[in-house]
Enzyme design. Structure first.
Site, short mmCIF file in Angstrom:
data_model
loop_
_atom_site.label_atom_id
_atom_site.label_comp_id
_atom_site.label_asym_id
_atom_site.label_seq_id
_atom_site.Cartn_x
_atom_site.Cartn_y
_atom_site.Cartn_z
N HIS A 82 61.25 94.86 50.75
CA HIS A 82 59.97 94.18 50.58
C HIS A 82 60.17 92.84 49.90
O HIS A 82 60.87 92.75 48.90
CB HIS A 82 59.03 95.04 49.72
CG HIS A 82 57.71 94.37 49.47
ND1 HIS A 82 56.69 94.40 50.38
CD2 HIS A 82 57.27 93.63 48.42
CE1 HIS A 82 55.66 93.71 49.90
NE2 HIS A 82 55.99 93.23 48.72
N ASP A 161 44.53 99.84 45.16
CA ASP A 161 45.07 98.48 45.14
C ASP A 161 44.20 97.53 45.94
O ASP A 161 43.99 96.38 45.54
CB ASP A 161 46.51 98.45 45.66
CG ASP A 161 47.03 97.03 45.69
OD1 ASP A 161 47.08 96.42 44.60
OD2 ASP A 161 47.31 96.50 46.78
N ARG A 168 40.82 91.24 41.37
CA ARG A 168 41.71 90.29 40.69
C ARG A 168 41.55 88.89 41.26
O ARG A 168 41.61 87.89 40.54
CB ARG A 168 43.17 90.76 40.83
CG ARG A 168 43.48 91.98 39.97
CD ARG A 168 44.80 92.60 40.37
NE ARG A 168 45.91 91.66 40.31
CZ ARG A 168 47.02 91.77 41.06
NH1 ARG A 168 47.18 92.78 41.88
NH2 ARG A 168 47.97 90.88 40.94
N SER A 183 50.69 96.67 41.85
CA SER A 183 50.10 96.47 43.17
C SER A 183 51.17 96.68 44.26
O SER A 183 51.00 97.46 45.19
CB SER A 183 49.52 95.06 43.24
OG SER A 183 49.23 94.68 44.55
N1 URA Z 1 51.51 91.04 46.62
C1 URA Z 1 50.84 92.20 46.39
O1 URA Z 1 50.88 93.11 47.21
N2 URA Z 1 50.17 92.32 45.23
C2 URA Z 1 50.10 91.35 44.31
O2 URA Z 1 49.49 91.53 43.29
C3 URA Z 1 50.78 90.15 44.56
C4 URA Z 1 51.49 90.03 45.73
#
Ligand code: URA
Length: 440
Positions: A82, A161, A168, A183
């Site tokens: 990732h 999330d 956020r 997250s």
């Molecule tokens: N990518 C994500 O999946 N979450 C974040 O908070 C920032 C980047």
């Protein structure tokens, strides 16, 4: 238990209990905790941070708030990769086939691009016929038979999330290291792989602007992954310069194919070999140096390119494109940016490079925007290069002539030229694991 007390405790820097964290995440997902209270909590975290235990509990509660992908129908150790995001990052397109060619298993669910960073799914859809929505059965079969499959996210993972990220975004709490770590890791833990390789980017085209912050984010994510029982390692990589020489969907797929053919740009090739080797190493295929040799060999002997072609074919795509890149559609319009004097490129603002590609049509301003697969940029010169008057610095592509004019003037804001040669930057800066940080 009351959300008011949880906010107050966090505000005073006291550690929350596991029960309090679970109460809060579950309550936010079921709607019993309102946005205004969660906003106050997020801001308290922004200033007070979270302990390792709080972060692990919160991430696990977020992971469990949605579907958890079950990859047990796929044999062997599944390793995920990732990236925290970048410009020109088409690494998955190369790493997946290379790992598969060396006997590893890559079952990858990827996303679309939003904002100035591109998404692997948009890139793959620029290959005519490629289906990102194959059934679960086909996905498992493809990984078992070929070793790699890349699909779009269909499961509803980490519901908390999704809700938290939207909050956020409007409460100025995106750029909090513990909130970013939870997250990303909640989604990674829910995605079903056994082990995780993280690429934490740093620089003008990344979330993290300093190496120190990138290491802090990487360390937190490694701690969460390990705490949740999944071996996790991270690389800190340079995103102060676009990765490779192409940005845009067709252009990036072509660059990935060229890299699988052994002709990739040096920086991109280096990252692909390192990440493939790391994934193979975690999958138990050998030591890192042995795995690097295997990865290079898979490129040199054509087996990695064949895996890419097999994956494309198995997902309905026209594999002829993989062996004949001239088949890809070309943009209707292009324009070269020509150097007006001899000088060095001292700096490229990579976020501006990414935003330029969005102006050209390669990315999305909003979720619903259409993508122009032919749009993008080719960088003929990058930071540290000397350019002579008349050299092509970059070439811009789009199906819309007006967008090119606008994009070129925007891109020019992102460069600093001078008469001093700046030192070429490292592509891979550091390695972070449960044993600590190693600068490379
Ligand atoms: N990518 C994500 O999946 N979450 C974040 O908070 C920032 C980047």
């Amino acid at each position: 238990m009351r959300m008011y007390d949880i906010i107050d405790k966090k505000k005073k820097g006291k550690e929350l209990s596991d029960e309090e964290i679970r109460y809060m995440i579950n309550g936010y997902v079921d709607g019993s905790i309102p946005d205004y209270q969660m906003s106050a909590f997020l801001m308290a975290v922004y200033y007070m941070g979270m302990s390792d235990n709080e972060l692990l509990e919160m991430t696990i509660a977020m992971e469990k708030s949605g579907d958890i992908v079950d990859l047990s129908a796929i044999s062997g150790i599944k390793v995920d990769k990732h990236s925290t995001g970048g410009v020109g990052d088409k690494t998955t397109l190369v790493v997946g086939p290379v790992v598969a060619a060396c006997g590893g298993k890559v079952a990858k669910m990827s996303g679309r691009g939003l904002g100035f960073t591109g998404g692997t799914i948009d890139k793959l859809e620029s290959i005519p016929g490629y289906r990102i929505d194959i059934s679960e059965r086909e996905f498992y079969d493809n990984v078992n038979n070929i070793g790699v499959s890349i699909i779009g996210q269909s499961a509803e993972i980490a519901t908390a999330d999704k809700k938290l990220y939207a909050l956020r975004d409007v409460t100025a709490t995106v750029d909090s290291i513990p909130l970013i770590a939870s997250s990303i890791m909640s989604k990674k833990l829910a995605s079903g792989s056994d082990k995780i390789v993280l690429d934490v980017t740093v620089g003008s085209g990344a979330f993290m602007k300093s190496v120190e912050d990138a290491i802090s984010l990487a360390s937190k994510m490694v701690t969460i992954g390990e705490g949740a029982g999944k071996e996790t390692v991270a690389y800190i990589t340079n995103m102060d310069i676009p990765l490779g020489v192409s940005v845009g969907n067709n252009l990036e797929v072509i660059e990935a194919i060229e890299t699988l053919n052994g002709n990739g740009p040096d920086d991109f090739n280096e990252i692909c070999i390192q990440f493939s080797a790391e994934m193979l190493c975690l999958a138990g295929k050998g030591k890192i140096e042995e795995c690097k040799i295997m990865a290079k060999e898979a490129i040199n002997n054509g087996s990695a390119l064949k895996k890419f072609s097999d994956m494309v074919q198995a997902q309905g795509g026209n594999k002829d494109y993989i062996y004949d890149i001239d088949m890809f559609d070309k943009a209707l319009y292009s324009e070269k940016w020509i150097a007006e004097k001899d000088c060095y490129i001292e700096h490229m603002d990579t976020e501006i490079c990414g935003k330029t590609s969005v102006i050209l049509g390669a990315g999305r301003e909003i979720k619903e925007s259409d993508v122009d697969y032919t749009a993008g940029i080719k960088f003929y010169k990058k930071t540290g290069d000397f350019i002579k008057k008349g050299d092509v610095i970059a070439e811009l592509f789009s199906s819309d002539k007006d967008k090119i004019k606008q994009a070129i003037s925007f891109l020019k804001n992102g460069y600093r030229f001078g008469d001093k040669q700046v030192e070429k930057q490292k592509t891979i800066i550091a390695f972070v694991s449960s044993s600590g940080v190693v600068f490379l």
